[in-house]
Design an enzyme around this catalytic site. Structure first.
Site: not given
Ligand SMILES: O=C(O)C(=O)CO
Length: 353
Positions: A270, A299, A188, A294, A190, A318
């Protein structure tokens, strides 16, 4: 008299959704912003049109999530729109508390796995997100993770901090990106931006997988392959897919077993795309070379989490979209989606409309 009557009749025959509400009318509408760190640029746009109530807490701030939940329960009743920052779940309880006038949830993120799409759909509430404006910033982090994991930044930074630099020609050697095969799961916005940025690194082959071939792939010289082929042929595996029931734990014991021994996994999607137990075992046993993350589960990752005990993992907190410009662009896009939803216009970046 006849003219006035005719005008009234014509005006009342225009369906309400074709009326752009005036600012004066929209000022009666309440918009709730879920955190105290929403960009000023977005807030300004909202405040020009609506009565804005903003939480005085931050989702991940010192105050913690609980205080913010309590605060949201107080300010949310009567909201026509929620501007949703961070990945705190949109619960039924929150939606009930907001009330039936709620028209839109505008999440200030590309990912919307926290947004309870079926529930919003059932209630006829619109949902927008902020894709594309963050693709280049997140892609920069994907490239950073590739380099950080391949060149063993964690171990090397540790040497610098300890003041004990390893001396010697064969010291802590890493892997080259030059000549490698990079496999992108999810080509996509990214994924594409990552491939574009890596093009200057003399990558030998770009592979990608997903539900279907992407027309953009041709210009990027990226080959569409099955997931199994991507796993078994790639030196770098970049995860850039949304988290769904289908993608949850897509990187697990079985899929890791298909990877090369020198494989490096990079995750900018994610945390739950990866079964972290399986990743830990694979990194510990040297079944794959390294990982760059990341995003993690949970988190923040607790400082005594066992992943952090590994030398061959490079973890960032993140920060994919965390640049001044990108966060500002995301804030303004989220605000513009709210204006559109509340003035009867199509959303700029709809998830549910
Ligand atoms: O926008 C998102 O979904 C992100 O996680 C950006 O880092």
């Amino acid at each position: 008299m006849f003219i006035i009557l005719a005008l009234v009749l014509v005006a009342s025959s225009i369906p309400p959704e074709n009326h752009a509400l005036t600012t004066k009318m929209t000022k009666d509408l309440k918009v709730v912003v879920s955190s105290n760190d929403y960009p000023a640029s977005g807030l300004k746009v909202l405040q020009e049109h609506f009565t804005v109530l903003q939480s005085k807490y931050n989702h991940y701030g010192k105050e913690g999530i609980t205080e913010n939940q309590e605060e949201l329960m107080k300010i949310i009743p009567g909201a026509s729109a929620l501007v949703w920052i961070s990945h705190h779940p949109i619960t039924k309880e929150l939606l009930d508390r907001a009330g039936p006038q709620l028209k839109i949830v505008s999440t200030v993120s590309a990912g919307y796995n926290h947004c309870n799409v079926p529930e919003l759909k059932a209630r006829g509430i619109k949902l927008s997100n902020t894709p594309e404006v963050l693709s280049s910033a997140v892609a920069e982090i994907a490239v950073s993770l590739i380099l950080g994991a391949a060149r063993r930044f964690t171990e090397n930074l540790d040497q610098v901090r300890r003041g004990e630099w390893e001396i010697g020609f064969q010291k802590t050697l890493g892997q080259d990106v030059r000549g490698s095969t990079v496999g992108v799961i999810g080509l996509g916005g990214i994924g594409q931006a990552t491939v574009k940025r890596l093009a200057g690194f003399e990558v030998e082959r770009f592979l990608y997988t997903g539900h279907r071939e992407k027309p953009e792939a041709k210009a990027l010289n990226a080959e569409f392959v099955s997931l199994d082929n991507l796993l078994s042929q790639s030196d770098f595996i970049v995860l850039a897919v949304p988290l769904t029931d289908e993608t949850r734990h897509m990187i697990n014991k079985t899929t890791i077993a298909k990877m090369k021994k020198n494989a490096i996994i990079v995750n900018v999607g994610r945390g739950d795309l990866i079964d972290q137990e399986a990743l830990y075992d694979a990194l510990k046993n040297g079944d794959i070379y390294a990982a760059g993350l990341d995003v993690t589960t949970p988190e923040p990752l607790p400082k005594d989490h066992k992943l952090l005990s590994l030398p061959n993992i490079f973890i960032l907190p993140h920060i994919g979209s965390a640049t001044e410009r990108t966060r500002s662009d995301m804030g303004v896009l989220a605000a513009n989606n709210v204006i559109r939803a509340l003035t009867g216009k199509p959303l700029l970046t709809p998830v549910l409309e």
